[in-house]
Scaffold this motif. Structure first.
Motif, PDB file in Angstrom:
ATOM      1  N   ASP A 169       0.768  -1.075  -0.085  1.00 15.38           N
ATOM      2  CA  ASP A 169       0.130  -0.129   0.120  1.00 15.38           C
ATOM      3  C   ASP A 169       0.797   1.379  -0.003  1.00 15.38           C
ATOM      4  N   PHE A 170       0.877   1.976  -1.304  1.00 11.75           N
ATOM      5  CA  PHE A 170       1.925   2.865  -1.480  1.00 11.75           C
ATOM      6  C   PHE A 170       1.143   4.210  -1.750  1.00 11.75           C
ATOM      7  N   LYS A 171       1.297   5.388  -1.224  1.00 12.39           N
ATOM      8  CA  LYS A 171       0.177   6.262  -1.547  1.00 12.39           C
ATOM      9  C   LYS A 171       1.030   7.639  -1.276  1.00 12.39           C
ATOM     10  N   VAL A 172       0.351   8.643  -2.024  1.00  9.59           N
ATOM     11  CA  VAL A 172       0.827  10.093  -2.037  1.00  9.59           C
ATOM     12  C   VAL A 172      -0.035  11.030  -1.944  1.00  9.59           C
ATOM     13  N   SER A 173       0.265  11.849  -0.692  1.00 13.49           N
ATOM     14  CA  SER A 173      -0.543  12.852  -0.285  1.00 13.49           C
ATOM     15  C   SER A 173       0.382  14.036   0.051  1.00 13.49           C
ATOM     16  N   ASP A 174      -0.241  15.270   0.305  1.00 13.87           N
ATOM     17  CA  ASP A 174       0.177  16.575   0.346  1.00 13.87           C
ATOM     18  C   ASP A 174       0.133  16.991   2.205  1.00 13.87           C
ATOM     19  N   ASN A 175       1.518  16.972   2.502  1.00 10.89           N
ATOM     20  CA  ASN A 175       1.922  17.132   4.212  1.00 10.89           C
ATOM     21  C   ASN A 175       1.485  18.647   4.281  1.00 10.89           C
ATOM     22  N   SER A 176       1.474  19.192   3.300  1.00  8.51           N
ATOM     23  CA  SER A 176       1.258  21.137   3.651  1.00  8.51           C
ATOM     24  C   SER A 176      -0.350  21.273   3.555  1.00  8.51           C
ATOM     25  N   ARG A 177      -1.157  20.319   3.174  1.00  8.22           N
ATOM     26  CA  ARG A 177      -2.499  20.126   3.026  1.00  8.22           C
ATOM     27  C   ARG A 177      -3.169  19.111   4.077  1.00  8.22           C
ATOM     28  N   SER A 178      -2.893  18.870   5.317  1.00  8.27           N
ATOM     29  CA  SER A 178      -3.135  18.001   6.029  1.00  8.27           C
ATOM     30  C   SER A 178      -3.262  16.507   5.637  1.00  8.27           C
ATOM     31  N   SER A 252       4.731  17.762  -1.840  1.00  8.61           N
ATOM     32  CA  SER A 252       4.008  19.108  -2.056  1.00  8.61           C
ATOM     33  C   SER A 252       4.708  20.034  -3.039  1.00  8.61           C
ATOM     34  N   LYS A 253       4.052  20.975  -3.717  1.00  8.87           N
ATOM     35  CA  LYS A 253       5.138  21.904  -4.387  1.00  8.87           C
ATOM     36  C   LYS A 253       5.504  22.700  -3.395  1.00  8.87           C
ATOM     37  N   ASN A 254       4.844  22.875  -2.176  1.00  9.07           N
ATOM     38  CA  ASN A 254       5.765  23.672  -1.024  1.00  9.07           C
ATOM     39  C   ASN A 254       6.404  22.979  -0.282  1.00  9.07           C
ATOM     40  N   ASN A 255       7.031  21.794  -0.722  1.00  9.13           N
ATOM     41  CA  ASN A 255       8.053  21.255   0.207  1.00  9.13           C
ATOM     42  C   ASN A 255       9.258  21.514  -0.248  1.00  9.13           C
ATOM     43  N   ASN A 256      10.234  22.362   0.776  1.00  6.29           N
ATOM     44  CA  ASN A 256      11.484  23.174   0.470  1.00  6.29           C
ATOM     45  C   ASN A 256      12.502  22.718   1.465  1.00  6.29           C
ATOM     46  N   GLU A 257      13.607  23.391   1.496  1.00  2.00           N
ATOM     47  CA  GLU A 257      14.908  23.004   2.177  1.00  2.00           C
ATOM     48  C   GLU A 257      15.059  23.510   3.278  1.00  2.00           C
ATOM     49  N   ALA A 258      14.084  24.333   3.742  1.00  2.00           N
ATOM     50  CA  ALA A 258      14.233  24.878   5.140  1.00  2.00           C
ATOM     51  C   ALA A 258      13.663  23.795   5.979  1.00  2.00           C
ATOM     52  N   ASP A 285       0.109   1.905  16.841  1.00  2.00           N
ATOM     53  CA  ASP A 285       0.156   2.439  15.606  1.00  2.00           C
ATOM     54  C   ASP A 285       1.567   2.824  14.944  1.00  2.00           C
ATOM     55  N   GLN A 286       1.790   2.986  13.743  1.00  2.00           N
ATOM     56  CA  GLN A 286       2.943   3.243  13.155  1.00  2.00           C
ATOM     57  C   GLN A 286       2.580   4.009  11.848  1.00  2.00           C
ATOM     58  N   ALA A 287       3.277   5.075  11.598  1.00  2.00           N
ATOM     59  CA  ALA A 287       3.420   5.790  10.289  1.00  2.00           C
ATOM     60  C   ALA A 287       4.597   5.564   9.698  1.00  2.00           C
ATOM     61  N   ILE A 288       4.628   5.137   8.321  1.00  2.00           N
ATOM     62  CA  ILE A 288       5.982   5.017   7.656  1.00  2.00           C
ATOM     63  C   ILE A 288       5.664   6.059   6.439  1.00  2.00           C
ATOM     64  N   GLU A 289       6.713   7.026   6.555  1.00  2.00           N
ATOM     65  CA  GLU A 289       6.671   8.357   5.569  1.00  2.00           C
ATOM     66  C   GLU A 289       8.102   8.500   4.765  1.00  2.00           C
ATOM     67  N   ILE A 290       7.720   9.018   3.534  1.00  2.05           N
ATOM     68  CA  ILE A 290       8.899   9.317   2.620  1.00  2.05           C
ATOM     69  C   ILE A 290       8.809  10.849   2.324  1.00  2.05           C
ATOM     70  N   PHE A 291       9.433  11.768   2.686  1.00  6.72           N
ATOM     71  CA  PHE A 291       9.075  13.372   2.387  1.00  6.72           C
ATOM     72  C   PHE A 291      10.095  13.495   0.944  1.00  6.72           C
ATOM     73  N   LEU A 292       9.463  14.122   0.170  1.00  8.37           N
ATOM     74  CA  LEU A 292       9.982  14.437  -0.958  1.00  8.37           C
ATOM     75  C   LEU A 292       9.920  16.052  -1.400  1.00  8.37           C
ATOM     76  N   LEU A 293      10.834  16.674  -1.858  1.00 12.56           N
ATOM     77  CA  LEU A 293      10.865  18.021  -2.164  1.00 12.56           C
ATOM     78  C   LEU A 293       9.932  18.332  -3.514  1.00 12.56           C
ATOM     79  N   GLY A 294       9.433  19.667  -3.593  1.00  9.99           N
ATOM     80  CA  GLY A 294       8.391  20.052  -4.734  1.00  9.99           C
ATOM     81  C   GLY A 294       8.610  21.366  -4.994  1.00  9.99           C
TER      82      GLY A 294
END
Length: 613
Positions: A169-178, A252-258, A285-294
């Motif tokens: 189960d691999f899914k993509v969501s926007d961390n800057s929009r909840s 997210s397109k908002n994901n930046n290097e700050a 419970d466990q949440a596994i995430e990969i954050f990517l820049l945009g």
């Protein structure tokens, strides 16, 4: 300093808190200490890894038994009355930087496609049928011709495994929009008879004329999943029945290097994260995430296939094997703790291996790791997985060198190039099976435990493996790096803090152990010192760690990767405690409480006397 990736894991501290951010900790089955990581602590980050995302799959998936991999070429289910194809705009990497002008429509493979009912002439959220796109993006539904529906594709690659085979189960969501999930919707409320074919093509949003993004970047989530598919397909060749835990890509397109609040997009860089929700000491419970820049014009990751699959490599280690890395920022020039060097080097090599079969129209050279950045994503940080050479005067190969690790693993995979030392051509399954097998190694997970196991699994190639690793100044006699000589040219202010790789403690004897920031603080070589101890019987032992020059003692005790106890002092004073240990091999990780801090002073050597009674 160029930071390759920001893969942060728990600091080596004896504490048990709620959040394990940005790292794998004790890996699959381990129970390492869990503390907030640098830059993403629970007190400052408002990101909730357990919120948002897709709803659960609402109906039976009509073709799950035939789509056994994301690249299965099976076509729509027989008798389908509504069919179509899901594609996205793939921006290739044909040189340095992204080639937007060469973007092509590429199949969105193995993604969830839903037919939703129509209410009052509009598309609803009520799902009436679910299917998966196949390896060519084709999908199909068996619906009445008179039924009015809309069709939507989720940015989700899913398989329950209920019909046999693997599950994921691999899914993509926007961390800057909840953590809002990404969909493609046809917005065509029509009967099946009126619109029996419905194709999707997610656009990149890029304007070649304006040399920037001017439209919705609909393709990005599906491009991420497509790179994920390359990784998954390789894993399935080694284990067709693998059961993988849920993985959330946060893009997210908002994901930046700050570095700051990830819910605002301030993620710092691409990284892998595991957050554990605990009730007392029980994992609930466990949440596994990969954050990517945009961040357009600075650094985007959605088309950087090496970056995505590198992070998947960390996920795979966590899910199917074990990672003992305590993470942190790193560069290819650093002399790293051996656990960090292995985990990062594995991720690098894994990316090139799983991308090896990608068509040259999408990725010109999989062997060259590239992370694009800059105006119009025309710059790239890149290096060769096979022939990288640090041009600095301090370059030394060894177990502490990320590039030594990735060159060894990649050379094990790629064909003989006529170098004289690389005569091996292992398939992915061989490399993967040995990785899985070290999940329960008694030593820390490092290049030593991996190569020792690989030699056991491929005994006929042991001599050739030794020849290959010798080119990187490595000697692997066992999982502990026994008899490893000090590499020539290593500029250490104290060689005793580098070799032996593991010191040895015995009951009733004193062992001198030093934590040294001679190569840098936190996750660098010789900051944490490893000691092996074989408990002669199962009983309670008293462990003491006494500073000899005002150090702040800290120790962690592991057995087969599981954390069983430890302690620390916040002042330069003796540490002593009792701990029940079962008979057999254990590993102690010993360090100074100040040296493990990310901003510790360089060339600080703190020593302790270890005693076990």
């Amino acid at each position: 300093m160029i930071i390759l990736k920001r893969y942060l894991a728990p600091l080596l501290l004896f504490a048990l808190l709620l959040l394990q951010a940005c790292g794998g900790g004790g890996g699959g089955g381990g129970s390492a200490p869990i503390v907030p990581s640098v830059g993403n602590s629970a007190s400052t980050d408002k990101h909730d890894p357990f919120s948002g995302g897709f709803t659960s799959i609402q109906t039976t998936i009509n073709n799950e038994s035939s789509v056994t991999s994301c690249d299965s070429l099976v076509g729509p289910p027989a008798g389908s009355t509504l069919t179509g194809r899901v594609t996205f705009q793939r921006v290739p990497l044909l040189g340095v930087g992204l080639s937007y002008g060469a973007a092509t429509s590429t199949p969105a493979r193995g993604v969830v496609v839903e037919a939703v009912s129509v209410a009052a002439g509009s598309c609803s959220n009520t799902v009436v049928a679910t299917t998966l796109s196949d390896g060519d993006g084709d999908y199909g539904f068996l619906l009445p011709l008179t039924q009015a529906v809309c069709v939507r594709a989720r940015a989700q690659m899913y398989r329950s495994g209920l019909t046999g085979g693997g599950s994921w189960d691999f899914k993509v969501s926007d961390n800057s929009r909840s953590n809002s999930p990404y969909y493609l919707l046809d917005n065509n409320p029509a009967t099946v008879a009126d619109a029996p074919i419905r194709d999707f093509d997610a656009g990149s949003g890029w304007s070649v004329a304006n040399n920037r993004y001017t439209g919705t970047r609909s393709a990005a989530p599906f491009a991420i999943l497509d790179s994920n598919c390359h990784a998954l397909a390789n894993v399935l060749t080694a284990d067709s029945g693998v059961s993988l835990p849920t993985l959330n890509y946060r893009w997210s397109k908002n994901n930046n290097e700050a570095e700051g609040n990830t819910s605002d997009g301030d993620i710092g860089g691409a990284y892998f994260s595991v957050t554990n929700k605990l009730s007392g000491s029980t994992l609930i419970d466990q949440a596994i995430e990969i954050f990517l820049l945009g961040d357009d014009g600075f650094d985007t990751d959605e088309y950087d296939q090496h970056v995505i699959t590198h992070e998947f490599g960390h996920y795979l280690s966590f899910a199917e094997s074990r990672s003992d890395s305590f993470g942190g920022s790193h560069s290819l020039e650093d002399k790293l703790d051996m656990t960090v060097a292995f985990d990062e080097g594995w991720g690098d090599a894994f990316s090139g291996i799983v991308l090896d079969a990608v068509t040259s129209s999408q990725l010109l050279n999989p062997e060259v790791y590239q992370d694009t950045y800059g105006f119009a994503q025309q710059g790239a940080f890149k290096f060769s997985l096979e022939s990288y050479s640090d041009s600095s005067s301090t370059d030394v190969d060894g177990w502490f060198d990320e590039s030594s690790v990735f060159k060894i693993i990649y050379d094990l995979f790629d064909p003989d190039e006529g170098s004289g030392f690389d005569r091996l051509d292992f398939n992915f399954s061989q490399l993967y099976n040995s990785l899985v097998a070290i999940k329960n190694t008694k030593a820390m997970v490092s290049i030593y435990s991996y190569i020792d196991r690989l030699k056991t699994d491929n005994a006929g190639d042991a001599t050739a493996i030794d020849t290959l690793i010798a080119n990187e100044s490595l000697v692997v006699n066992d999982k502990y790096g026994t008899s490893q000589p000090l590499p020539t040219g290593l500029a250490a202010n104290n060689n005793d803090d580098v070799t032996p790789v593991y010191k040895t403690a015995t009951v009733g004897a004193n062992t001198s152990v030093c934590s040294n920031t001679q190569f840098g603080a936190f996750n660098k070589l010789s900051v944490a010192r490893y000691v092996k101890f074989s408990a002669p019987s199962s009983r309670s032992y008293t462990l003491s760690l006494t500073p000899t020059n005002n150090g702040k003692p800290a120790i962690e005790i592991y057995k087969a990767g599981s954390y069983i106890g430890g302690g620390e002092r916040s002042t330069p004073s003796a540490l002593s405690f009792t701990l029940t240990m079962s008979s057999g091999e254990h590993v102690f990780a010993i360090y100074d409480g100040d040296n493990i801090l990310d901003d510790a002073q360089p060339n600080v050597r703190k020593c302790f006397t270890l005693r076990v009674n």
